[in-house]
Design an enzyme around this catalytic site. Structure first.
Site, PDB file in Angstrom:
ATOM      1  N   HIS A 150       0.826  -1.209   0.000  1.00 25.39           N
ATOM      2  CA  HIS A 150       0.000   0.000   0.000  1.00 25.39           C
ATOM      3  C   HIS A 150       0.857   1.254   0.000  1.00 25.39           C
ATOM      4  O   HIS A 150       1.790   1.370   0.796  1.00 25.39           O
ATOM      5  CB  HIS A 150      -0.924   0.001   1.226  1.00 25.39           C
ATOM      6  N   HIS A 151       0.543   2.156  -0.919  1.00 20.72           N
ATOM      7  CA  HIS A 151       1.222   3.451  -1.006  1.00 20.72           C
ATOM      8  C   HIS A 151       0.191   4.563  -1.037  1.00 20.72           C
ATOM      9  O   HIS A 151      -0.390   4.833  -2.082  1.00 20.72           O
ATOM     10  CB  HIS A 151       2.048   3.548  -2.308  1.00 20.72           C
ATOM     11  N   GLU A 152      -0.066   5.203   0.092  1.00 23.31           N
ATOM     12  CA  GLU A 152      -0.898   6.410   0.075  1.00 23.31           C
ATOM     13  C   GLU A 152       0.038   7.602  -0.127  1.00 23.31           C
ATOM     14  O   GLU A 152       0.962   7.802   0.655  1.00 23.31           O
ATOM     15  CB  GLU A 152      -1.683   6.556   1.386  1.00 23.31           C
ATOM     16  N   HIS A 172      -6.152   3.970  -6.453  1.00 24.49           N
ATOM     17  CA  HIS A 172      -7.299   4.684  -5.878  1.00 24.49           C
ATOM     18  C   HIS A 172      -7.105   6.183  -6.071  1.00 24.49           C
ATOM     19  O   HIS A 172      -5.982   6.666  -6.154  1.00 24.49           O
ATOM     20  CB  HIS A 172      -7.473   4.326  -4.403  1.00 24.49           C
ATOM     21  N   GLU A 173      -8.251   6.885  -6.151  1.00 23.87           N
ATOM     22  CA  GLU A 173      -8.227   8.291  -6.585  1.00 23.87           C
ATOM     23  C   GLU A 173      -7.401   8.406  -7.869  1.00 23.87           C
ATOM     24  O   GLU A 173      -6.449   9.194  -7.965  1.00 23.87           O
ATOM     25  CB  GLU A 173      -7.670   9.218  -5.492  1.00 23.87           C
ATOM     26  N   GLU A 178     -10.033   2.563  -8.521  1.00 24.30           N
ATOM     27  CA  GLU A 178     -11.226   3.092  -7.880  1.00 24.30           C
ATOM     28  C   GLU A 178     -11.844   4.095  -8.861  1.00 24.30           C
ATOM     29  O   GLU A 178     -12.308   3.679  -9.911  1.00 24.30           O
ATOM     30  CB  GLU A 178     -10.862   3.710  -6.525  1.00 24.30           C
ATOM     31  N   GLU A 227     -16.812   2.306   0.412  1.00 24.03           N
ATOM     32  CA  GLU A 227     -16.325   3.099   1.547  1.00 24.03           C
ATOM     33  C   GLU A 227     -17.299   4.229   1.893  1.00 24.03           C
ATOM     34  O   GLU A 227     -17.321   4.702   3.024  1.00 24.03           O
ATOM     35  CB  GLU A 227     -14.930   3.667   1.252  1.00 24.03           C
TER      36      GLU A 227
HETATM   37 CA    CA Z   1     -11.554   6.750  -2.392  1.00 26.40          CA
END
Ligand code: CA
Length: 665
Positions: A375-377, A445-446, A464, A470
């Site tokens: 995971h990479h936010e 995502h985004e 996403e 969510e």
């Molecule tokens: Ca989102």
């Protein structure tokens, strides 16, 4: 007819068609038809302006619509002259590494129109491809003396729909495309993102989008003067320009699916066909699967992303999830919040929190035959991410992590640029290519709106860019959750752009810590969504505690995520949809059927099954008196024997669904 005669006959037909085309070209009109002759695109030059028109069986769908650009270097809309027209045809098949079906036919007639602007002698070409199920066209800028580096200030492409159709779209300003698709007449829309889906009064369905967005700005459209005439609006840079290009270069394809019913929209492969073939040589590390994650627990506030007493991604908790995954046949476990930076959003992509032992967790996963999903936010800090990206991918590759979920929570990238701008497009592309180099699959995502790049880079698994589950959780404490109709719309809108990481499969529908948002479906509908909403990596979103001992969980743990065939027996946008898919690795079929807030009974004919076989149908259906609001949990599980001649009545509760496993006996 003998084989040779047949061949001669075909050659004659092709020859006749090309002659006809060149004849009409001599009369100042040029056109090209779909292989079945039903769809026709015509281009024309009128007083130095260039237009195209689209017809189906003689009826005009798109009236003469302007083509061209405004460049910083000069106008490319007026004083245009068609200098040459060339025709070609193609009919081939290619296989998808993974997807909703294995084999795809790429069959079109092409018209290439060479154009020259008469004042500055700038040249470009328009390439139209006409398929039986729609059209694609793009602009190409060849190498030339009078155009090298150039700046697109505006693309002037219009889509002048002949009638004011009903449409589904989300507003251009919808953050991360996480919106409810609005059903409006074209004349009522403002500026919207594509896909834009249309239903005509006489039952024709169309969807406007783009394919192969690689080094350009995202496509949006605006209705002009309250009419059904749409203009292109490209997502700009912060400085206002739309795209900086160098010749030679090409724009993305502008695509229009044209279908006789809503279900056929889902079966069009125009977007994939207009992308380039796979560029990854060794694809052995690319896989599909089901995953669970330390994630929903953050939404119910049982866990935190950042380190502390409620930290979710600890070594111990991740091992517990890995055990659960092994026991229930999941291929991956996502652990969000494993890395440093969640306190101030200044992320390190290589340093774990002290209570997360990456080496231990990945060794354990390997031993269990499950993969840790990375995971990479980025929080939109692309600069920080790009600095660390290569090292971060190397670290994951070293530990056997071949999958990363990325995130870009921030209104602007680097505090400056829109996600859908050319800046964003270039960044997301860089991530896919670098990830491929390090054998890493991407779940973005985004993201930017997908445009079929997974054909070229099949490590771009899912994204996403949709208002997912969510939004039903307390964490996103606004909007009160997704209405039941939402999932009967997104397959026909966002879903046309590619796989969606919607994250269905939540079993605890009422959020224990919030009276507001919750999952507005029955439990049976959560199961059906695994089939309806296509993703090659499909998440079962809930905390693992909520699955234990629930017999309905069997559907989730047996539903494949890679398919050899897809059919759509029922489709009414915003009301209901039934999708049946054949497992890529067996003779079994899986069915998902869902409805909006209305209960209904749909009659499902199983004529897609092998007509020489008997199947065991295991049905997971809404129990008696099930209702998405008052009584969402009852699921009836029953088994019957069926054949291709059988019909099953799908009794869908309000906000309900049915999921079926069809095992060939
Ligand atoms: Ca989102």
């Amino acid at each position: 007819m003998s084989k040779l005669k047949k061949l001669l006959f075909i050659i004659l037909i092709v020859f006749a068609q090309f002659t006809a085309n060149s004849c009409s070209s001599n009369q100042g009109q040029i056109k090209v038809s779909s292989p079945d002759g039903r769809i026709e695109v015509q281009a024309s030059e009128i007083n130095g302006n260039l237009y195209y028109q689209v017809k189906k069986e003689g009826t005009v769908l798109i009236e003469n619509s302007l083509l061209g650009f405004e460049l910083k270097e000069g106008d490319l809309t007026n004083n245009l002259k068609i200098t040459k027209t060339q025709y070609a045809t193609k009919d081939s098949h290619w296989d998808q590494l993974w997807g909703e079906e294995t084999s795809i036919r790429n069959h079109y007639n092409q018209m290439r129109v060479s154009v020259e602007e008469q004042l500055n002698k700038v040249k470009f070409e328009l390439v139209f491809r006409v398929f039986d199920d729609g059209i694609g066209f793009r602009y190409e800028f060849p190498t030339q003396d009078n155009l090298n580096e150039f700046t697109i200030l505006d693309e002037n492409t219009e889509f002048n729909f002949a009638k004011d159709h009903k449409s589904w779209s989300i507003d251009y300003n919808t953050q991360y495309y996480e919106g409810i698709y609005e059903n409006k007449y074209l004349s009522e829309i403002d500026t919207v993102s594509t896909p834009l889906t249309l239903e005509s009064e006489d039952g024709l369905f169309m969807a406007l989008h783009e394919a192969n967005l690689t080094n350009y700005a995202s496509l949006n459209v605006t209705a002009t003067e309250g009419s059904s005439k749409l203009k292109t609006y490209l997502t700009p840079w912060s400085t206002g320009e739309k795209a900086f290009l160098n010749a030679p270069s090409v724009t993305p394809w502008r695509t229009l699916i044209i279908a006789d019913n809503a279900g056929d929209l889902l079966l069009s492969r125009i977007m994939l066909n207009l992308n380039e073939p796979c560029k990854i040589e060794d694809t052995s590390w690319i896989s599909t699967g089901r995953y669970i994650g330390i994630w929903w627990g953050m939404h119910t506030k049982d866990y935190s992303w950042h380190i502390g007493p409620k930290h979710g991604a600890t070594t111990e908790n991740t091992l517990r999830y890995l055990d659960f995954a092994t026991k229930h046949n999941f291929q991956g476990v996502l652990a969000e919040g494993w890395n440093k930076g969640w306190d101030d959003f200044n992320f390190s992509f290589t340093e774990s929190y002290p209570d997360f032992d990456l080496k231990k967790v990945t060794a354990y996963a390997k031993d269990k035959g499950v993969m840790l999903l990375g995971h990479h936010e980025t929080a939109g800090n692309v600069e920080n991410y790009e600095k660390q990206m290569e090292e971060a991918f190397q670290l994951y590759q070293k530990h056997g992590v071949h999958f990363v979920k990325t995130g870009y929570i921030a209104h602007l990238l680097n505090g400056k640029e829109l996600h859908g701008s050319q800046f964003g497009v270039q960044h997301y592309r860089k991530v896919i290519e670098l990830a491929a180099k390090h054998q890493i699959m991407i779940d973005s995502h985004e993201p930017i709106m997908p445009t079929g790049l997974q054909r070229t880079y099949p490590n771009l698994m899912t994204q996403e860019g949709v208002r997912g589950q969510e939004w039903d959780a307390a964490y996103v404490d606004i909007g009160g959750g997704n209405p039941p109709s939402h999932t009967t719309i997104i397959p026909f809108t966002r879903g046309l752009a590619g796989p969606m990481d919607f994250t269905p499969g939540t079993f605890q529908l009422k959020n224990p810590i919030s009276s507001g948002p919750r999952v507005w479906t029955t439990l049976a509908k959560q199961l059906a969504l695994s089939v309806v909403l296509y993703s090659p990596w499909q998440m079962a979103s809930d905390k693992i505690e909520n699955y234990e001992d629930n017999p309905a969980f069997e559907f989730i743990t047996s539903c494949p995520t890679n398919w050899s065939k897809t059919v759509v027996p029922h489709a009414k946008i915003g009301e209901y949809v039934t999708i049946a898919r054949k497992d890529r690795d067996s003779e079994n079929w899986y069915v998902g059927s869902i409805t909006n807030e209305e209960g209904r009974t749909l009659s499902l004919t199983l004529d897609f099954l092998d007509s020489h076989a008997t199947y065991k149908a295991k049905l997971f259906r809404d129990g008696p008196d099930a209702d998405y609001d008052a009584n969402p949990y009852p699921v009836l599980i029953e088994e019957i024997e069926v054949t291709a001649d059988s019909t099953i009545n799908l009794e869908l509760a309000t906000g309900g669904g049915t999921a079926i496993i069809l095992t060939k006996l």
